[in-house]
Enzyme design. Sequence first.
Site, PDB file in Angstrom:
ATOM      1  N   GLU A   1       1.206 102.480 -49.146  1.00 24.66           N
ATOM      2  CA  GLU A   1       1.525 101.446 -48.151  1.00 24.66           C
ATOM      3  C   GLU A   1       0.439 100.364 -48.175  1.00 24.66           C
ATOM      4  OE1 GLU A   1       2.187 101.150 -43.377  1.00 24.66           O
ATOM      5  OE2 GLU A   1       2.162 103.139 -44.274  1.00 24.66           O
TER       6      GLU A   1
ATOM      7  N   HIS B   1     -10.365  93.686 -48.353  1.00 20.17           N
ATOM      8  CA  HIS B   1      -9.347  92.785 -47.799  1.00 20.17           C
ATOM      9  C   HIS B   1     -10.016  91.793 -46.829  1.00 20.17           C
ATOM     10  CE1 HIS B   1      -5.364  91.527 -46.533  1.00 20.17           C
ATOM     11  NE2 HIS B   1      -5.826  91.533 -45.290  1.00 20.17           N
TER      12      HIS B   1
ATOM     13  N   ILE C   1       0.993  95.337 -57.325  1.00 22.65           N
ATOM     14  CA  ILE C   1       1.037  96.546 -56.503  1.00 22.65           C
ATOM     15  C   ILE C   1       0.976  97.773 -57.405  1.00 22.65           C
ATOM     16  CG2 ILE C   1       2.442  97.846 -54.865  1.00 22.65           C
ATOM     17  CD1 ILE C   1       3.549  94.967 -54.061  1.00 22.65           C
ATOM     18  N   LEU C   2      -0.075  98.548 -57.231  1.00 22.43           N
ATOM     19  CA  LEU C   2      -0.237  99.761 -58.044  1.00 22.43           C
ATOM     20  C   LEU C   2       0.667 100.861 -57.519  1.00 22.43           C
ATOM     21  CD1 LEU C   2      -4.014 100.418 -58.744  1.00 22.43           C
ATOM     22  CD2 LEU C   2      -2.262  99.702 -60.349  1.00 22.43           C
TER      23      LEU C   2
ATOM     24  N   GLY D   1     -13.297  86.601 -59.209  1.00 17.72           N
ATOM     25  CA  GLY D   1     -14.245  87.618 -59.677  1.00 17.72           C
ATOM     26  C   GLY D   1     -15.596  87.593 -58.977  1.00 17.72           C
ATOM     27  N   SER D   2     -15.691  86.948 -57.795  1.00 19.22           N
ATOM     28  CA  SER D   2     -17.010  86.890 -57.141  1.00 19.22           C
ATOM     29  C   SER D   2     -17.465  88.279 -56.704  1.00 19.22           C
ATOM     30  CB  SER D   2     -16.986  85.920 -55.962  1.00 19.22           C
ATOM     31  OG  SER D   2     -16.171  86.412 -54.931  1.00 19.22           O
TER      32      SER D   2
HETATM   33  C1  GRF Z   1     -11.396  88.715 -51.820  1.00 18.82           C
HETATM   34  O1  GRF Z   1     -11.494  87.845 -50.725  1.00 18.82           O
HETATM   35  C2  GRF Z   1     -10.731  89.983 -51.390  1.00 18.82           C
HETATM   36  O2  GRF Z   1     -10.919  90.278 -50.048  1.00 18.82           O
HETATM   37  C3  GRF Z   1      -9.282  89.691 -51.637  1.00 18.82           C
HETATM   38  O3  GRF Z   1      -9.285  88.920 -52.818  1.00 18.82           O
HETATM   39  C4  GRF Z   1     -10.486  88.184 -52.897  1.00 18.82           C
HETATM   40  C5  GRF Z   1     -11.063  88.366 -54.265  1.00 18.82           C
HETATM   41  O4  GRF Z   1     -12.064  87.438 -54.524  1.00 18.82           O
HETATM   42  N1  GRF Z   1      -8.518  90.911 -51.728  1.00 18.82           N
HETATM   43  P1  GRF Z   1     -12.923  87.472 -55.859  1.00 18.82           P
HETATM   44  O5  GRF Z   1     -11.956  87.436 -57.014  1.00 18.82           O
HETATM   45  O6  GRF Z   1     -13.739  88.736 -55.853  1.00 18.82           O
HETATM   46  O7  GRF Z   1     -13.782  86.246 -55.804  1.00 18.82           O
END
Ligand code: GRF
Length: 371
Positions: free
Chosen positions: A316, A282, A265-266, A183-184
């Site tokens: 996709e 990502h 996956i939504l 959740g950062s």
């Molecule tokens: C992030 O690195 C994001 O790119 C990936 O999942 C991670 C989520 O991190 N899809 P957080 O839960 O927000 O700390």
Amino acid sequence: MPADYTPATIADVRRLRDTLDQQGKKLVFTNGCFDLLHAGHVRYLEQARALGDAMVVALNSDASVRALKGPDRPLNSQNDRAEVMAALRAVDAVVIFDDARATALIEAIRPHVYAKGGDYTVESLNREERSALEAAGSQISILPLVPGRSTTSTINKMLATDCTLASNANARLRLAVLGSGAGSNLRAIISAIQAGTLNAEIAIALSDQSESSFLQIAREAGLSALFVDGGANPRKFSDAAQKEIFEHLERARVDVVVLIGFMRILKDPVISAYAGRIVNVHPSLLPKHKGANAPQLAIDAGDSETGCTVHLVTAEIDAGRILAQAAVPVNAGDTAEKLHARIKTEEHKLLPKVLNEWRELGLPVRGAGQP
Ligand code: GRF
């Protein structure tokens, strides 16, 4: 016409049932919120009434509608809903009930026929309600919903015609944030909103992990934070859970859905209904290193540079339109954890920035142009 209609009591309805019973006739029972009556309801009620000789409608009280549908509902008070309902030709009596389930009423009234609308089957009815119906000897009839007519679609059409709300460039973006992990990024969005660098509000935070830090952060921030049970496979979402997510998003009147580390996956209905309005972050410079473990893939590939990508979500995986990227060097001796932590620092700046520029990027919001 009296302004204050008085609904029937359970004793009134029981008397009606006994009188019909003595005459060899049948009482039909159905229940629901019926908050904003529309033609779909009327047609359903006509069909239900045709199953017997008189019909009672049990209306959820205001408190139970709030518990079922959220704090913004009902739109109409229980007395108004009862008065409108009682005026329909298919309806002979209206009772108001306070519980989420109609079990106690079914036990007290013992209707001859129980009608239910929607995509239920006899098997998927609530277990307690079903045993109460079986004990009362009630015939159970599931009637199809009238397609395209629903209270939610009516509310959404009304909102969509509110051009001021839909097109106001200064309106705060209403976000749904979905996450499964630390959740950062959620924390970064909350901080950016508080600092005034992101003109948005988090309407709802959803997670498929009931114990996640993501949900804990959401709750501590006082957000509407919900767990959605996605079933046993951690990368998939059951059809029922996909629908549940969709309903939460619709109810919260969300502009943009933000996926941050959401591991399921939504699919439809969310993917189609929110096309162009779902964004993911990502940890790689897409199109490189799609899927899980992207920081490790960058190290394994011997890349000198990786980073993060904010992109639109389509059916996709990690393939939708790229909205923004930030580069991060891969250092000698980096572990996936160390590298991922540095990537996240960039994500925490990039994601709120993209969201704040959403309309300037020409991206859609709820309302104008949306179904
Ligand atoms: C992030 O690195 C994001 O790119 C990936 O999942 C991670 C989520 O991190 N899809 P957080 O839960 O927000 O700390």
